[in-house]
Design a protein around this motif. Structure first.
Motif, PDB file in Angstrom:
ATOM      1  N   ALA A 294       0.814  -1.215   0.000  1.00 55.80           N
ATOM      2  CA  ALA A 294       0.000   0.000   0.000  1.00 55.80           C
ATOM      3  C   ALA A 294       0.848   1.266   0.000  1.00 55.80           C
ATOM      4  N   CYS A 295       2.075   1.147   0.487  1.00 61.01           N
ATOM      5  CA  CYS A 295       2.944   2.304   0.638  1.00 61.01           C
ATOM      6  C   CYS A 295       4.392   1.828   0.620  1.00 61.01           C
ATOM      7  N   THR A 296       5.246   2.554  -0.073  1.00 59.49           N
ATOM      8  CA  THR A 296       6.667   2.244  -0.097  1.00 59.49           C
ATOM      9  C   THR A 296       7.438   3.510   0.231  1.00 59.49           C
ATOM     10  N   ILE A 297       8.373   3.393   1.170  1.00 57.72           N
ATOM     11  CA  ILE A 297       9.195   4.524   1.585  1.00 57.72           C
ATOM     12  C   ILE A 297      10.659   4.100   1.608  1.00 57.72           C
ATOM     13  N   VAL A 298      11.518   5.087   1.772  1.00 55.55           N
ATOM     14  CA  VAL A 298      12.939   4.848   1.976  1.00 55.55           C
ATOM     15  C   VAL A 298      13.176   4.770   3.478  1.00 55.55           C
ATOM     16  N   GLU A 299      13.946   3.812   3.894  1.00 56.46           N
ATOM     17  CA  GLU A 299      14.219   3.609   5.315  1.00 56.46           C
ATOM     18  C   GLU A 299      14.678   4.914   5.980  1.00 56.46           C
ATOM     19  N   GLY A 300      14.005   5.257   7.077  1.00 56.21           N
ATOM     20  CA  GLY A 300      14.373   6.442   7.845  1.00 56.21           C
ATOM     21  C   GLY A 300      13.780   7.745   7.341  1.00 56.21           C
TER      22      GLY A 300
ATOM     23  N   PHE B 197       2.457   5.786  -2.761  1.00 61.61           N
ATOM     24  CA  PHE B 197       1.247   5.584  -1.973  1.00 61.61           C
ATOM     25  C   PHE B 197       0.110   5.180  -2.901  1.00 61.61           C
ATOM     26  N   ASN B 198      -0.589   4.114  -2.551  1.00 66.19           N
ATOM     27  CA  ASN B 198      -1.742   3.694  -3.339  1.00 66.19           C
ATOM     28  C   ASN B 198      -2.982   4.443  -2.879  1.00 66.19           C
ATOM     29  N   VAL B 199      -3.487   5.306  -3.730  1.00 69.85           N
ATOM     30  CA  VAL B 199      -4.722   6.031  -3.455  1.00 69.85           C
ATOM     31  C   VAL B 199      -5.881   5.115  -3.824  1.00 69.85           C
ATOM     32  N   GLY B 200      -6.770   4.905  -2.870  1.00 72.53           N
ATOM     33  CA  GLY B 200      -7.926   4.046  -3.098  1.00 72.53           C
ATOM     34  C   GLY B 200      -8.845   4.096  -1.896  1.00 72.53           C
ATOM     35  N   ASN B 201      -9.908   3.311  -1.929  1.00 67.80           N
ATOM     36  CA  ASN B 201     -10.895   3.347  -0.846  1.00 67.80           C
ATOM     37  C   ASN B 201     -10.280   3.048   0.510  1.00 67.80           C
ATOM     38  N   GLU B 202      -9.423   2.033   0.593  1.00 71.81           N
ATOM     39  CA  GLU B 202      -8.817   1.682   1.882  1.00 71.81           C
ATOM     40  C   GLU B 202      -7.970   2.827   2.429  1.00 71.81           C
TER      41      GLU B 202
ATOM     42  N   ILE C 260      -8.618   5.205   5.865  1.00 77.00           N
ATOM     43  CA  ILE C 260      -7.622   5.369   6.927  1.00 77.00           C
ATOM     44  C   ILE C 260      -7.292   6.842   7.117  1.00 77.00           C
ATOM     45  N   LEU C 261      -7.073   7.557   6.028  1.00 75.07           N
ATOM     46  CA  LEU C 261      -6.785   8.988   6.123  1.00 75.07           C
ATOM     47  C   LEU C 261      -7.933   9.741   6.787  1.00 75.07           C
ATOM     48  N   GLU C 262      -9.153   9.433   6.379  1.00 72.43           N
ATOM     49  CA  GLU C 262     -10.316  10.128   6.941  1.00 72.43           C
ATOM     50  C   GLU C 262     -10.449   9.864   8.436  1.00 72.43           C
ATOM     51  N   THR C 263     -10.234   8.622   8.834  1.00 75.87           N
ATOM     52  CA  THR C 263     -10.296   8.273  10.255  1.00 75.87           C
ATOM     53  C   THR C 263      -9.242   9.041  11.041  1.00 75.87           C
ATOM     54  N   MET C 264      -8.041   9.078  10.525  1.00 71.18           N
ATOM     55  CA  MET C 264      -6.951   9.766  11.218  1.00 71.18           C
ATOM     56  C   MET C 264      -7.181  11.273  11.299  1.00 71.18           C
ATOM     57  N   ILE C 265      -7.630  11.874  10.208  1.00 71.12           N
ATOM     58  CA  ILE C 265      -7.762  13.327  10.149  1.00 71.12           C
ATOM     59  C   ILE C 265      -8.901  13.824  11.035  1.00 71.12           C
ATOM     60  N   HIS C 266      -9.910  12.969  11.244  1.00 72.61           N
ATOM     61  CA  HIS C 266     -11.057  13.384  12.058  1.00 72.61           C
ATOM     62  C   HIS C 266     -10.963  12.923  13.512  1.00 72.61           C
ATOM     63  N   ASP C 267      -9.848  12.319  13.891  1.00 73.47           N
ATOM     64  CA  ASP C 267      -9.630  11.903  15.275  1.00 73.47           C
ATOM     65  C   ASP C 267      -8.787  12.970  15.972  1.00 73.47           C
ATOM     66  N   PRO C 268      -9.421  13.844  16.760  1.00 77.15           N
ATOM     67  CA  PRO C 268      -8.677  14.953  17.370  1.00 77.15           C
ATOM     68  C   PRO C 268      -7.612  14.506  18.378  1.00 77.15           C
TER      69      PRO C 268
ATOM     70  N   LEU D  28       0.433   7.204   9.626  1.00 79.76           N
ATOM     71  CA  LEU D  28      -0.264   6.631   8.481  1.00 79.76           C
ATOM     72  C   LEU D  28       0.500   5.425   7.957  1.00 79.76           C
ATOM     73  N   GLN D  29       1.775   5.580   7.787  1.00 76.88           N
ATOM     74  CA  GLN D  29       2.601   4.501   7.256  1.00 76.88           C
ATOM     75  C   GLN D  29       2.598   3.294   8.188  1.00 76.88           C
ATOM     76  N   HIS D  30       2.512   3.539   9.469  1.00 76.71           N
ATOM     77  CA  HIS D  30       2.424   2.449  10.446  1.00 76.71           C
ATOM     78  C   HIS D  30       1.115   1.667  10.271  1.00 76.71           C
ATOM     79  N   ARG D  31       0.041   2.376   9.928  1.00 79.33           N
ATOM     80  CA  ARG D  31      -1.270   1.733   9.769  1.00 79.33           C
ATOM     81  C   ARG D  31      -1.412   1.003   8.433  1.00 79.33           C
ATOM     82  N   LEU D  32      -0.613   1.382   7.478  1.00 80.19           N
ATOM     83  CA  LEU D  32      -0.669   0.752   6.154  1.00 80.19           C
ATOM     84  C   LEU D  32       0.328  -0.400   6.081  1.00 80.19           C
ATOM     85  N   ASP D  33       0.186  -1.169   5.048  1.00 74.84           N
ATOM     86  CA  ASP D  33       1.167  -2.200   4.736  1.00 74.84           C
ATOM     87  C   ASP D  33       2.331  -1.499   4.041  1.00 74.84           C
ATOM     88  N   THR D  34       3.241  -0.932   4.828  1.00 72.01           N
ATOM     89  CA  THR D  34       4.325  -0.125   4.279  1.00 72.01           C
ATOM     90  C   THR D  34       5.583  -0.950   4.087  1.00 72.01           C
TER      91      THR D  34
END
Length: 182
Positions: free
Chosen positions: A110-116, A123-128, A132-140, A149-155
């Motif tokens: 779902a997501c690929t980053i460089v270590e560190g 980043f795969n933009v899609g319903n999933e 996740i983004l909507e849940t995170m952004i609306h959680d005060p 976000l990267q922790h919550r995704l299959d990074t």
């Protein structure tokens, strides 16, 4: 994998540590925003999206302000079609198309980053990811960072050769900017 890929330049920040708009800093005869858009196009992005209030570039303002890069990514994901997208900050002028291509070559999650480094990322933009983004952004009370976000995704994390680390230097302050331009 989908053969088309988008690009996102995160440029909606306040640039408060820099003291002026980072996206408009001069870099090699054009603005930093223009340079980063060009880097994404050279890497193979079919369309480059801009996060931030830049009407000349079709910029998309943050739907929810003061949420940092996560807020910019959220706003972009809500506007974009499904598919993979390179996400880059506006303040990494040494980022190369070759490094972005490395992310693409190793991308099978779902997501690929460089270590560190939280950015750049593929980043795969899609319903999933939108959910996740909507849940995170609306959680005060929850974390609102790209790392969360990267922790919550299959990074997936890629290692870079030490010589390539210089391409990931970002410029948040005038001192950092001077170090990059000199």
């Amino acid at each position: 994998m989908n053969t088309t890929i988008a690009g996102i330049v995160l440029a909606g920040g306040l640039s408060s540590r820099m003291g002026r708009d980072k996206a408009l800093l001069p870099w090699q005869g054009r603005t930093l925003l223009e340079h980063m858009r060009g880097t994404l196009r050279l890497a193979g992005a079919d369309r480059v999206w801009v996060s931030g209030r830049y009407p000349a570039f079709g910029g998309v303002p943050d739907q929810i302000t003061r949420c940092g890069p996560l807020g910019g990514l959220y706003s972009m994901a809500m506007e974009m079609p499904d598919g993979p997208a390179w996400v880059v900050p506006v303040d990494t002028p040494r980022l190369t198309p070759a490094l972005l291509q490395q992310l693409r070559a190793g991308h099978d999650s779902a997501c690929t980053i460089v270590e560190g480094h939280p950015l750049p990322m593929l980043f795969n933009v899609g319903n999933e990811s939108r959910t996740i983004l909507e849940t995170m952004i609306h959680d005060p009370l929850g974390p609102r960072s790209l790392q969360a976000l990267q922790h919550r995704l299959d990074t997936q994390t890629l290692r870079l050769a030490h010589a390539d680390e210089g391409a990931l230097v970002n410029c948040n302050t005038p001192t950092q900017w001077e170090g990059v331009v000199s």
